[in-house]
Design an enzyme around this catalytic site. Structure first.
Site, PDB file in Angstrom:
ATOM      1  N   LYS A 124     -10.678  -4.908  -4.802  1.00 18.58           N
ATOM      2  CA  LYS A 124     -11.816  -3.664  -5.450  1.00 18.58           C
ATOM      3  C   LYS A 124     -10.636  -3.104  -5.965  1.00 18.58           C
ATOM      4  O   LYS A 124     -11.242  -2.515  -7.005  1.00 18.58           O
ATOM      5  CB  LYS A 124     -12.357  -3.553  -4.355  1.00 18.58           C
ATOM      6  CG  LYS A 124     -13.542  -4.131  -3.910  1.00 18.58           C
ATOM      7  CD  LYS A 124     -14.099  -3.024  -2.970  1.00 18.58           C
ATOM      8  CE  LYS A 124     -14.017  -4.607  -1.546  1.00 18.58           C
ATOM      9  NZ  LYS A 124     -14.289  -4.277  -0.092  1.00 18.58           N
TER      10      LYS A 124
ATOM     11  N   LYS B 215       0.978  -1.102   0.272  1.00 16.40           N
ATOM     12  CA  LYS B 215       0.295  -0.387  -0.307  1.00 16.40           C
ATOM     13  C   LYS B 215       1.074   1.573  -0.071  1.00 16.40           C
ATOM     14  O   LYS B 215       0.396   2.135  -0.940  1.00 16.40           O
ATOM     15  CB  LYS B 215      -1.108   0.398   1.140  1.00 16.40           C
ATOM     16  CG  LYS B 215      -1.978  -1.339   1.119  1.00 16.40           C
ATOM     17  CD  LYS B 215      -3.273  -0.812   1.373  1.00 16.40           C
ATOM     18  CE  LYS B 215      -4.750  -1.791   0.755  1.00 16.40           C
ATOM     19  NZ  LYS B 215      -4.825  -2.812   2.502  1.00 16.40           N
TER      20      LYS B 215
ATOM     21  N   LYS C  48      -4.980 -11.012  -7.233  1.00 15.76           N
ATOM     22  CA  LYS C  48      -6.355 -11.654  -6.726  1.00 15.76           C
ATOM     23  C   LYS C  48      -7.443 -10.603  -7.316  1.00 15.76           C
ATOM     24  O   LYS C  48      -6.941  -9.900  -8.010  1.00 15.76           O
ATOM     25  CB  LYS C  48      -5.412 -11.661  -5.517  1.00 15.76           C
ATOM     26  CG  LYS C  48      -5.711 -10.144  -4.775  1.00 15.76           C
ATOM     27  CD  LYS C  48      -5.653 -10.045  -3.487  1.00 15.76           C
ATOM     28  CE  LYS C  48      -5.786  -9.098  -2.778  1.00 15.76           C
ATOM     29  NZ  LYS C  48      -6.450  -8.161  -2.072  1.00 15.76           N
TER      30      LYS C  48
HETATM   31  P1  TYM Z   1     -10.914  -6.964   2.415  1.00 13.62           P
HETATM   32  O1  TYM Z   1     -12.438  -6.044   2.907  1.00 13.62           O
HETATM   33  O2  TYM Z   1     -10.135  -6.196   2.419  1.00 13.62           O
HETATM   34  O3  TYM Z   1     -11.316  -8.282   2.619  1.00 13.62           O
HETATM   35  C1  TYM Z   1     -12.534  -8.973   3.133  1.00 13.62           C
HETATM   36  C2  TYM Z   1     -11.882 -10.375   2.757  1.00 13.62           C
HETATM   37  O4  TYM Z   1     -11.477 -11.499   1.937  1.00 13.62           O
HETATM   38  C3  TYM Z   1     -10.887 -11.672   1.678  1.00 13.62           C
HETATM   39  N1  TYM Z   1     -10.839 -11.176   0.392  1.00 13.62           N
HETATM   40  C4  TYM Z   1     -10.071 -13.249  -0.354  1.00 13.62           C
HETATM   41  N2  TYM Z   1     -10.097 -13.858  -0.473  1.00 13.62           N
HETATM   42  C5  TYM Z   1      -9.967 -14.497  -1.165  1.00 13.62           C
HETATM   43  N3  TYM Z   1      -9.691 -14.208  -2.661  1.00 13.62           N
HETATM   44  C6  TYM Z   1      -9.536 -12.721  -2.669  1.00 13.62           C
HETATM   45  N4  TYM Z   1      -9.014 -12.686  -3.891  1.00 13.62           N
HETATM   46  C7  TYM Z   1      -9.951 -12.265  -1.869  1.00 13.62           C
HETATM   47  N5  TYM Z   1     -10.044 -10.936  -1.922  1.00 13.62           N
HETATM   48  C8  TYM Z   1     -10.610 -10.013  -0.161  1.00 13.62           C
HETATM   49  C9  TYM Z   1      -9.853 -11.239   2.554  1.00 13.62           C
HETATM   50  O5  TYM Z   1      -8.692 -11.878   3.162  1.00 13.62           O
HETATM   51  C10 TYM Z   1     -10.653 -11.224   3.647  1.00 13.62           C
HETATM   52  O6  TYM Z   1     -10.507 -12.188   4.653  1.00 13.62           O
HETATM   53  N6  TYM Z   1      -7.830  -6.736   6.458  1.00 13.62           N
HETATM   54  C11 TYM Z   1      -9.411  -7.729   6.391  1.00 13.62           C
HETATM   55  C12 TYM Z   1     -10.624  -6.944   7.013  1.00 13.62           C
HETATM   56  C13 TYM Z   1     -10.730  -7.102   8.634  1.00 13.62           C
HETATM   57  C14 TYM Z   1     -10.879  -8.235   9.427  1.00 13.62           C
HETATM   58  C15 TYM Z   1     -10.684  -7.864  10.663  1.00 13.62           C
HETATM   59  C16 TYM Z   1     -10.839  -9.695   8.467  1.00 13.62           C
HETATM   60  C17 TYM Z   1     -10.261  -6.500   9.512  1.00 13.62           C
HETATM   61  N7  TYM Z   1     -10.151  -6.120  10.588  1.00 13.62           N
HETATM   62  C18 TYM Z   1     -10.554  -9.012  11.979  1.00 13.62           C
HETATM   63  C19 TYM Z   1     -11.531 -10.515   9.399  1.00 13.62           C
HETATM   64  C20 TYM Z   1     -10.685 -10.224  11.180  1.00 13.62           C
HETATM   65  C21 TYM Z   1      -9.487  -7.292   4.742  1.00 13.62           C
HETATM   66  O7  TYM Z   1      -8.152  -7.556   4.096  1.00 13.62           O
HETATM   67  O8  TYM Z   1     -10.947  -6.843   4.430  1.00 13.62           O
END
Ligand code: TYM
Length: 329
Positions: A197, A111, A194
């Protein structure tokens, strides 16, 4: 019964990666565990600090959690910023999180490279806020995709460090909720990386069939296998990866055979893939359309969820304060 916590940032609509990464097997997950599903709106401020769109994005994720099948009568759904206790736990954990380890995190480095003009402290301490989310509920299991593996590892490290420093067995070390399988990475349709968004290569749960068909049709392919049983190039492997999660084993075997005998027609593969993706997303899309304007329902779910999550958070914070020596006069 294990406690499970799943989080998704409010940076837009949910896509197939989120669905298979964070909500995998959620029907079984909800009924076999005590589940919390939350919307990480504080986390989204690290990259998307736009007051005009934040609330709409929170609403989208809330609506889509419900439409995907999360039942608020069974699980707790809440918005991170409705539970301000998480901020204090984040602050306390930050006292034992070191610059060296935070700045080496893969997601931070990525990032920081992408947003050179906004390398903020929130981005650096993203893993501590995530650890606070998880440790707040002392979660045993966390469903995440492959991209979050390192953050989960850091949560375990922070938990262990806290226990060692204060000579307690307080925090559990949470593991990924993955039924013993590898963590999943849903690829994009653009041949590499991957689905994400910010990568602009997503299929959204709210998308209509026509748009999904169009996107799948446009997915990058090559000129086809030249020799039997050859290795697949990344763009083709990616289509098979998605096929494996949305289609039946027979369908996957059929196209594997066609690939191995050099008879594969990408048009057929894409048609089947689009059809099977739509089978998953169409009912969710229908429910999204039903729920999204039901403000009273969304309000009720978020309010009741916040109450349940806060009760847990308040208890944890009281105990952590006590352990750390923060006492009232
Ligand atoms: P975010 O919004 O980026 O992603 C949310 C969840 O979706 C999964 N994910 C994917 N899994 C497989 N293939 C993909 N292409 C893909 N894109 C997204 C992410 O691995 C995630 O599980 N940091 C977290 C948000 C968060 C969180 C937490 C999660 C904040 N606090 C506590 C669990 C527990 C995140 O990446 O959000």
């Amino acid at each position: 019964m294990d406690t499970v916590l799943s989080g998704i940032r409010s940076t837009g609509n949910l896509h197939l990666g989120n669905y298979y990464g964070a909500l995998r097997n959620f029907t079984r997950m909800q009924h076999e565990n005590k589940c919390f599903f939350f919307i990480a709106d504080y986390h989204s401020l690290t990259t998307h600090p736009d007051p005009k769109i934040l609330h709409g994005n929170v609403k989208n994720v809330l609506t889509e959690y419900l439409a995907a099948g999360i039942d608020p009568e069974v699980s707790t759904i809440y918005i991170q910023s409705d539970v301000p206790e998480v901020c204090e736990l984040y602050l306390l954990l930050n006292m034992h999180a070191y610059l060296g380890e935070l700045s080496k995190t893969v997601s931070f480095k990525e990032k920081a490279r992408k947003h050179k003009d906004n390398v903020n402290a929130g981005l650096l301490t993203y893993p501590t806020l995530m650890a606070a989310d998880i440790l707040m509920h002392n979660a045993d299991k966390v469903p995440v995709g492959k991209d979050q593996e390192q953050h989960l590892e850091m949560t375990r490290k922070f938990a262990r460090r806290f226990n060692n420093m204060y000579g307690v067995e307080y925090f559990k070390e949470p593991v990924a909720y993955n039924f013993g399988q590898e963590l999943i990475k849903i690829p994009g349709l653009d041949g590499s990386g991957k689905m994400g968004k910010s990568e602009g290569n997503c299929i959204y749960l709210s998308e209509d069939s026509k748009s999904i068909e169009k996107k799948v049709k446009r997915a990058l392919t090559d000129e086809g296998p030249k020799e039997p049983n050859s290795e697949k190039p990344e763009c083709i492997e990616n289509l098979f990866t998605i096929l494996k999660v949305v289609s039946t084993e027979e369908v996957v075997m059929h196209f594997e055979d066609k690939w191995n005998t050099c008879e594969i027609r990408y048009g057929d593969l894409k048609k089947q893939l689009a059809e099977d993706i739509i089978k998953v997303t169409a009912p969710i899309r229908e429910r999204i359309l039903d729920i999204q304007n039901d403000e009273a329902y969304l309000h009720k779910v978020a309010t009741e969820g916040a109450e349940k999550a806060r009760a847990n958070a308040d208890k944890t914070l009281g105990e952590v304060r006590e352990i750390m020596g923060i006492k009232k006069f």
